[in-house]
Design an enzyme around this catalytic site. Sequence first.
Site, PDB file in Angstrom:
ATOM      1  N   LYS A 153      32.461  46.567  24.786  1.00 33.06           N
ATOM      2  CA  LYS A 153      32.020  45.286  25.352  1.00 33.06           C
ATOM      3  C   LYS A 153      32.485  44.116  24.488  1.00 33.06           C
ATOM      4  CE  LYS A 153      27.682  46.575  26.142  1.00 33.06           C
ATOM      5  NZ  LYS A 153      26.263  46.517  26.568  1.00 33.06           N
ATOM      6  N   GLU A 164      22.405  47.926  26.613  1.00 40.65           N
ATOM      7  CA  GLU A 164      22.182  46.656  25.917  1.00 40.65           C
ATOM      8  C   GLU A 164      22.648  45.528  26.831  1.00 40.65           C
ATOM      9  OE1 GLU A 164      23.370  44.242  21.810  1.00 40.65           O
ATOM     10  OE2 GLU A 164      24.510  46.014  22.416  1.00 40.65           O
ATOM     11  N   ARG A 172      31.677  61.065  25.978  1.00 41.72           N
ATOM     12  CA  ARG A 172      31.974  59.692  26.347  1.00 41.72           C
ATOM     13  C   ARG A 172      33.140  59.685  27.337  1.00 41.72           C
ATOM     14  NH1 ARG A 172      32.196  54.269  24.037  1.00 41.72           N
ATOM     15  NH2 ARG A 172      34.186  53.298  24.539  1.00 41.72           N
TER      16      ARG A 172
END
Length: 772
Positions: free
Chosen positions: A498, A268, A488
């Site tokens: 983020k 993103e 992860r």
Amino acid sequence: TSIASLRRAAAPTSSASLPGAAAPAQQRRHRPELRGRPVHRQISALWLAMVRMEVKLAFPQDRPPLSIISAAKIAGVSVIIDPTLASGSVPTLHFSSGNFIHGVNTILRYIARAASVSSFYGQDDIQAAQIDQWLEYAPLILSGSEFEAACSFLDGYLATRTFLVGYGLSIADIVVWSNLTGTGQRWESLRRSKKYQSLVRWFNSVAAGYGDALDEVTSAYVGKRGIGKSPAPSLKEKMPGLKENTSGHEIDLPGAKVGEVCVRFAPEPSGYLHIGHAKAALLNKYFAERYKGRLIVRFDDTNPSKESNEFVENVLKDIETLGVKYDVVTYTSDYFPKLMEMAESLIKQGKAYIDDTPKEQMRSERMDGVESKRRNSTVEENLSLWKEMVNGTRRGTQCCVRGKLDMQDPNKSLRDPVYYRCNPDPHHRVGSKYKVYPTYDFACPFVDALEGVTHALRSSEYHDRNAQYYRILQDMGLRRVEIYEFSRLNMVYTVLSKRKLLWFVQNKMVEDWTDARFPTVQGIVRRGLKIEALIQFILEQGASKNLNLMEWDKLWTINKKIVDPICGRHTAVLKEKCVLLTLANGPEEPFVRILPRHKKYEGAGKKATTFANRIWLEYADASVISVGEEVTLMDWGNAIIREIKTDNGTITQLVGELHLEGSVKMTKLKLTWLSDIEDLVSLSLVDFDYLINKKKLEEDEDFLDNLNPCTRREALALGDPNMRNVKKGEVIQLERKGYYRCDVPFVRSSKPIVLFAIPDGRQKSTLIVTGA
């Protein structure tokens, strides 16, 4: 059939006359339209077989050219061995025509061009040039005093590569392999030590793939059989955590077929890439190359409130920095019209509905399995509210589109998830054209299916939403996309959200997204991390699904192994309370010696060191010296301290005399020093600490409660004049201080050079705190 007619048949459209056996291989490289033609390959092989009838390789018996003999074996170039040349002579290849060529690299290039192995001299001119570089590099470094430094470099270089150049065996691999083999016990001892695992993996792989030919050569000329008989490493060895089937073949992506795999990396654009994203990007790159498939970089730009062109540009920059080669860049926003059509279609089919339940109430109802009062609205009512959303009216902004799945499902992600939201903010690519935007969970499976993605790599944090992904594909009537999970990446003392990283930027707790304290790709590179180290660190974890909290020290230790063998050495003395040592019998006039910047790596270049009768020492060193003690001045010799002058208990000056005949092995103190000359440069040595002071934050903990009060430390220092030539981004070692990356190079005398301390996995900061 004459050789001339065979040549014409092999290249019917070419009027160029290519001498010797190089012609077909050159045509393959420079004429892509001829590659892969079976008839051409057959004619080329026949022609080469005829040319090779009488070729003799002459060389001195005491120095057999292993690289040439090995390359000829693998390439299928038949040569008669003639070890009768005088010692010191250059290897020579004689042809029955009376022609000859001599010199190791010249002969190797001939063999590479004549080889039936298509990749032996690269697939294009750039790869051929890269191979030429390796031909020059290997014998100079691997047979010299820099052998172990060269092995360290090769280990880092091969961390993410199967071959030295391109995706197939080339003459470069054979040359480096042969040079390693030719060192005998020197390489074998390193190989057994497992010090350079990537290099050993590559070495064993080459040997296993061409074992018969190479074993014949090594047994004849090195005196060992089976030197490369270790089995080629499996994908499981290269990427721990992947399973293997009972037949021993690799299984990494379910149902994958070579040449048919398509993966995507879908960040993103709401921030810069961080180390966690790097893992996803590199794993996608690995599988695309593993299966000779496609890699799509797709920006998941479905939230205009968080996204910007700045982030798009820097994500692409980060991807390039990571060395990820992709086939195409796409955007979810490219599919907005089709996504809206699909949403409307699902509403008409009764598979989705419009809901105006307040956000918090909706979250509570989903947790409790309570159906929304809007769940059973008619299609007409839903379409009416959908139109309000599309137009961005006040009524529309109160609504969202939800999928009608199963509010009683134990997997809460299937309890009528949100598909679309209304958002009046302008989009960074399409402006104010749309007022509604799909959620990631709705857009991702749709675009994956449309773009031909076969395998979607997702971190295991999405595990509970996999059922939702498949259900949405089913409701849309689209083909199945296989999900493959990996763990992860979590790092100690680090936030990777983020949203949280943005807080540090917005609140001026860091400079920007490239701050050296940040876990972003640009941040850790600015801190001094080599991308080769990051790639090796991530691939060592592989695609394991086990959740791990990783230590930064491990990453910095890998980095040290890469930078230490090649970075230049310099000298710095901390300014604060530094002490002048006067050498009574020192040189009356300063003189200069040219010394290597790295004593074990000639490629680091030279530096000019000034020797004078007045030199600067650090106060910490001066404070532990006793009168009459003999110390060693590094790169000069010994000196005896005769007097220590103080003022109110603070040392102000030392007086001594050189004792160059003294033994440096007998002294306790080895001191760095700088001559008291005008050319010394000013330095700002900067060290950093973690942004948070807790190793692992629990889910219910607020990172704001665990902020580290002091994350930046700075010390002023004097540096040797050679540091004027240190370039921005260059990594150096300051003697007895550690490794540093140049963040701001020399501009003028009044402005200090800014050096960022690079962790080495164990060393603590030695700086004096002058600022936070």
